[in-house]
Design a protein around this motif. Structure first.
Motif, short mmCIF file in Angstrom:
data_model
loop_
_atom_site.label_atom_id
_atom_site.label_comp_id
_atom_site.label_asym_id
_atom_site.label_seq_id
_atom_site.Cartn_x
_atom_site.Cartn_y
_atom_site.Cartn_z
N GLU A 2 0.84 -1.19 0.00
CA GLU A 2 0.00 0.00 0.00
C GLU A 2 0.87 1.25 0.00
OE1 GLU A 2 -3.31 1.87 2.96
OE2 GLU A 2 -3.35 -0.30 2.62
N LYS A 3 0.47 2.25 -0.77
CA LYS A 3 1.24 3.50 -0.86
C LYS A 3 1.12 4.27 0.45
CE LYS A 3 -0.06 7.49 -2.94
NZ LYS A 3 0.27 8.40 -1.86
N PRO A 4 2.27 4.63 1.06
CA PRO A 4 2.22 5.44 2.29
C PRO A 4 1.74 6.86 1.97
CG PRO A 4 4.49 5.02 1.65
CD PRO A 4 3.63 4.27 0.69
N ASP A 5 1.11 7.48 2.96
CA ASP A 5 0.55 8.82 2.77
C ASP A 5 1.52 9.96 3.06
OD1 ASP A 5 -1.93 7.76 2.06
OD2 ASP A 5 -2.58 7.68 4.15
N LYS A 6 2.42 9.72 4.04
CA LYS A 6 3.31 10.82 4.44
C LYS A 6 4.64 10.27 4.93
CE LYS A 6 1.80 11.11 9.22
NZ LYS A 6 1.50 11.98 10.32
N GLU A 7 5.61 11.17 5.02
CA GLU A 7 6.93 10.81 5.52
C GLU A 7 6.88 10.72 7.05
OE1 GLU A 7 10.27 12.47 2.57
OE2 GLU A 7 9.23 14.04 3.70
N THR A 8 7.67 9.77 7.57
CA THR A 8 7.81 9.60 9.01
C THR A 8 9.29 9.31 9.28
OG1 THR A 8 7.49 7.20 8.95
CG2 THR A 8 5.49 8.56 9.15
N ASP A 28 21.11 8.99 2.80
CA ASP A 28 19.75 8.79 3.33
C ASP A 28 19.57 7.37 3.86
OD1 ASP A 28 18.93 11.40 2.61
OD2 ASP A 28 18.37 10.74 0.59
N LEU A 29 20.08 6.40 3.13
CA LEU A 29 19.93 5.00 3.53
C LEU A 29 20.74 4.67 4.77
CD1 LEU A 29 19.97 3.42 -0.04
CD2 LEU A 29 17.98 3.74 1.45
N VAL A 30 21.96 5.21 4.86
CA VAL A 30 22.79 5.01 6.06
C VAL A 30 22.10 5.63 7.27
CG1 VAL A 30 24.93 5.81 7.18
CG2 VAL A 30 25.02 4.71 4.94
N GLY A 31 21.54 6.83 7.09
CA GLY A 31 20.82 7.48 8.19
C GLY A 31 19.65 6.64 8.67
N MET A 32 18.93 6.03 7.75
CA MET A 32 17.81 5.18 8.12
C MET A 32 18.30 3.92 8.85
SD MET A 32 15.22 5.53 4.87
CE MET A 32 13.71 5.10 5.77
N GLN A 115 11.06 19.89 14.51
CA GLN A 115 9.98 20.40 15.36
C GLN A 115 8.62 20.29 14.70
OE1 GLN A 115 11.20 24.35 16.59
NE2 GLN A 115 11.77 23.56 18.60
N ASP A 116 8.58 20.40 13.36
CA ASP A 116 7.28 20.33 12.67
C ASP A 116 6.84 18.88 12.42
OD1 ASP A 116 8.91 19.48 10.59
OD2 ASP A 116 8.42 21.14 9.25
N GLY A 117 7.64 17.91 12.87
CA GLY A 117 7.27 16.50 12.73
C GLY A 117 7.77 15.83 11.47
N THR A 118 8.42 16.59 10.60
CA THR A 118 8.96 16.00 9.37
C THR A 118 10.36 15.45 9.64
OG1 THR A 118 9.82 18.13 8.60
CG2 THR A 118 7.60 17.51 7.86
N PRO A 119 10.74 14.39 8.92
CA PRO A 119 12.05 13.78 9.16
C PRO A 119 13.17 14.47 8.38
CG PRO A 119 10.84 12.50 7.56
CD PRO A 119 9.93 13.61 8.00
N GLU A 120 14.38 14.26 8.89
CA GLU A 120 15.57 14.73 8.19
C GLU A 120 16.73 13.80 8.52
OE1 GLU A 120 16.91 18.63 9.36
OE2 GLU A 120 16.77 18.16 11.48
N THR A 121 17.73 13.79 7.65
CA THR A 121 18.95 13.02 7.87
C THR A 121 20.04 14.00 8.28
OG1 THR A 121 18.29 11.40 6.22
CG2 THR A 121 20.62 11.46 6.80
N VAL A 122 20.70 13.69 9.41
CA VAL A 122 21.73 14.60 9.94
C VAL A 122 22.98 13.80 10.28
CG1 VAL A 122 20.08 16.28 10.85
CG2 VAL A 122 20.87 14.39 12.31
#
Length: 132
Positions: A2-8, A28-32, A115-122
């Motif tokens: 199933e297609k996901p609706d949003k990023e987490t 991105d993959l290493v961060g995950m 803070q806005d709930g969206t993910p990022e790789t750092v």
């Protein structure tokens, strides 16, 4: 699938309209893998709209091999194509790493929620690397 609706924290969308950079993909993959694992969908916009994967990224076996070759230790992902709304999307399943992963360029990364709930790789800070 199933297609996901949003990023987490465990779901990431990457646009491939302009041929997404492989070095950015490795990061991105290493961060995950260094966080909770998950799924990266190449060929989807941040809002979840499928726009299609670039022809250079359509060979799943080549993509898996390239990821293994550019991560230390080798990250073994599973990649397959999905079709949503008439667009092909590359779905990459990323396992949680039991050991600290880095790109072949020596970058240690992780995912976090802003803070806005969206993910990022750092980048991992030196003390975070030592703690792991």
């Amino acid at each position: 699938m199933e297609k996901p609706d949003k990023e987490t924290l465990t779901i990431e969308f990457k646009s491939d309209r302009k041929c997404y950079s492989m070095s950015k993909l490795y990061e991105d993959l290493v961060g995950m893998a260094n966080t909770d694992g998950g799924w990266l969908f190449l060929g989807m916009e941040d809002d979840g709209t499928p726009t299609g994967v670039n022809h250079q990224h359509k060979n799943c076996q080549h993509m898996e091999a390239s990821i293994q070759d550019h991560t230390v230790p080798s990250l073994f992902v599973h990649a397959h194509m999905e079709e949503w709304k008439g667009c092909e999307v590359l779905a990459i399943e990323v396992p949680i790493s039991r050991q600290l992963m880095m790109t072949s360029e020596g970058k240690y990364l992780r995912r976090r929620l802003k803070q806005d709930g969206t993910p990022e790789t750092v980048a991992l800070k030196p003390y975070e690397i030592l703690q792991r």
